[in-house]
Design a protein around this motif. Structure first.
Motif, mmCIF file in Angstrom:
data_model
loop_
_atom_site.group_PDB
_atom_site.id
_atom_site.type_symbol
_atom_site.label_atom_id
_atom_site.label_comp_id
_atom_site.label_asym_id
_atom_site.label_seq_id
_atom_site.Cartn_x
_atom_site.Cartn_y
_atom_site.Cartn_z
ATOM 1 N N GLY A 63 0.836 -1.192 0.000
ATOM 2 C CA GLY A 63 0.000 0.000 0.000
ATOM 3 C C GLY A 63 0.869 1.240 0.000
ATOM 4 O O GLY A 63 2.065 1.181 0.272
ATOM 5 N N ASP A 64 0.267 2.365 -0.320
ATOM 6 C CA ASP A 64 1.018 3.621 -0.399
ATOM 7 C C ASP A 64 1.039 4.275 0.967
ATOM 8 O O ASP A 64 0.186 5.103 1.310
ATOM 9 N N VAL A 65 2.019 3.903 1.777
ATOM 10 C CA VAL A 65 2.128 4.383 3.146
ATOM 11 C C VAL A 65 2.337 5.894 3.177
ATOM 12 O O VAL A 65 1.801 6.586 4.050
ATOM 13 N N VAL A 66 3.062 6.428 2.230
ATOM 14 C CA VAL A 66 3.311 7.868 2.186
ATOM 15 C C VAL A 66 2.001 8.617 1.984
ATOM 16 O O VAL A 66 1.715 9.597 2.682
ATOM 17 N N ALA A 67 1.167 8.163 1.056
ATOM 18 C CA ALA A 67 -0.125 8.813 0.812
ATOM 19 C C ALA A 67 -1.033 8.683 2.027
ATOM 20 O O ALA A 67 -1.718 9.634 2.400
ATOM 21 N N GLU A 68 -1.026 7.518 2.659
ATOM 22 C CA GLU A 68 -1.854 7.322 3.851
ATOM 23 C C GLU A 68 -1.398 8.235 4.984
ATOM 24 O O GLU A 68 -2.228 8.836 5.681
ATOM 25 N N ALA A 69 -0.098 8.362 5.169
ATOM 26 C CA ALA A 69 0.428 9.242 6.221
ATOM 27 C C ALA A 69 0.061 10.696 5.933
ATOM 28 O O ALA A 69 -0.277 11.456 6.853
ATOM 29 N N ARG A 70 0.108 11.086 4.658
ATOM 30 C CA ARG A 70 -0.267 12.451 4.282
ATOM 31 C C ARG A 70 -1.728 12.714 4.614
ATOM 32 O O ARG A 70 -2.069 13.773 5.160
ATOM 33 N N GLU A 71 -2.613 11.742 4.317
ATOM 34 C CA GLU A 71 -4.039 11.899 4.620
ATOM 35 C C GLU A 71 -4.276 12.035 6.121
ATOM 36 O O GLU A 71 -5.054 12.882 6.561
ATOM 37 N N VAL A 72 -3.596 11.208 6.900
ATOM 38 C CA VAL A 72 -3.752 11.272 8.364
ATOM 39 C C VAL A 72 -3.246 12.618 8.879
ATOM 40 O O VAL A 72 -3.876 13.245 9.733
ATOM 41 N N ALA A 73 -2.125 13.093 8.357
ATOM 42 C CA ALA A 73 -1.578 14.381 8.784
ATOM 43 C C ALA A 73 -2.534 15.520 8.450
ATOM 44 O O ALA A 73 -2.750 16.416 9.270
ATOM 45 N N GLU A 74 -3.119 15.489 7.246
ATOM 46 C CA GLU A 74 -4.060 16.543 6.856
ATOM 47 C C GLU A 74 -5.305 16.515 7.743
ATOM 48 O O GLU A 74 -5.795 17.560 8.175
ATOM 49 N N ARG A 75 -5.798 15.312 8.037
ATOM 50 C CA ARG A 75 -6.977 15.187 8.899
ATOM 51 C C ARG A 75 -6.658 15.681 10.313
ATOM 52 O O ARG A 75 -7.451 16.382 10.936
ATOM 53 N N THR A 76 -5.474 15.347 10.808
ATOM 54 C CA THR A 76 -5.056 15.794 12.140
ATOM 55 C C THR A 76 -4.934 17.310 12.188
ATOM 56 O O THR A 76 -5.367 17.941 13.164
ATOM 57 N N GLN A 77 -4.362 17.903 11.149
ATOM 58 C CA GLN A 77 -4.263 19.368 11.104
ATOM 59 C C GLN A 77 -5.645 20.005 11.104
ATOM 60 O O GLN A 77 -5.876 21.008 11.791
ATOM 61 N N HIS A 78 -6.567 19.439 10.345
ATOM 62 C CA HIS A 78 -7.928 19.961 10.290
ATOM 63 C C HIS A 78 -8.579 19.892 11.674
ATOM 64 O O HIS A 78 -9.175 20.866 12.136
ATOM 65 N N GLU A 79 -8.444 18.746 12.335
ATOM 66 C CA GLU A 79 -9.025 18.585 13.663
ATOM 67 C C GLU A 79 -8.383 19.540 14.664
ATOM 68 O O GLU A 79 -9.073 20.100 15.520
ATOM 69 N N ALA A 80 -7.086 19.750 14.553
ATOM 70 C CA ALA A 80 -6.396 20.671 15.464
ATOM 71 C C ALA A 80 -6.878 22.106 15.246
ATOM 72 O O ALA A 80 -7.111 22.842 16.211
ATOM 73 N N ARG A 81 -7.053 22.499 13.969
ATOM 74 C CA ARG A 81 -7.569 23.845 13.697
ATOM 75 C C ARG A 81 -8.966 24.021 14.277
ATOM 76 O O ARG A 81 -9.275 25.058 14.862
ATOM 77 N N GLN A 82 -9.812 22.986 14.129
ATOM 78 C CA GLN A 82 -11.162 23.068 14.686
ATOM 79 C C GLN A 82 -11.126 23.153 16.209
ATOM 80 O O GLN A 82 -11.868 23.929 16.809
ATOM 81 N N ALA A 83 -10.277 22.369 16.825
ATOM 82 C CA ALA A 83 -10.173 22.382 18.285
ATOM 83 C C ALA A 83 -9.700 23.743 18.778
ATOM 84 O O ALA A 83 -10.218 24.276 19.764
ATOM 85 N N LEU A 84 -8.718 24.314 18.098
ATOM 86 C CA LEU A 84 -8.200 25.616 18.507
ATOM 87 C C LEU A 84 -9.232 26.723 18.286
ATOM 88 O O LEU A 84 -9.210 27.738 18.981
ATOM 89 N N ALA A 85 -10.142 26.527 17.331
ATOM 90 C CA ALA A 85 -11.185 27.512 17.063
ATOM 91 C C ALA A 85 -12.380 27.327 18.002
ATOM 92 O O ALA A 85 -13.332 28.096 17.950
#
Length: 61
Positions: A27-49
């Motif tokens: 599987g494409d571990v790099v793409a999966e890690a990128r998706e998880v990182a983007e989702r985590t950033q989104h959740e962090a922005r929402q939490a901070l807001a």
């Protein structure tokens, strides 16, 4: 005089058969890690807001 092997530096346009075979096998571990990182950033922005946290299900494969 001893000759040394010529090595080239990889570029973005190089064909990477080893990487491609690993992606097929594992599987494409790099793409999966990128998706998880983007989702985590989104959740962090929402939490901070001050938005309530939502937990999406696992990413579709």
């Amino acid at each position: 005089m001893t000759s040394r092997p010529v090595t080239s530096r990889p570029t973005g346009n190089d064909h990477l058969p080893v990487y491609e075979s690993l992606v097929r096998e594992r599987g494409d571990v790099v793409a999966e890690a990128r998706e998880v990182a983007e989702r985590t950033q989104h959740e962090a922005r929402q939490a901070l807001a001050g938005h309530p946290a939502t937990r999406p299900g696992p990413a579709p494969r």
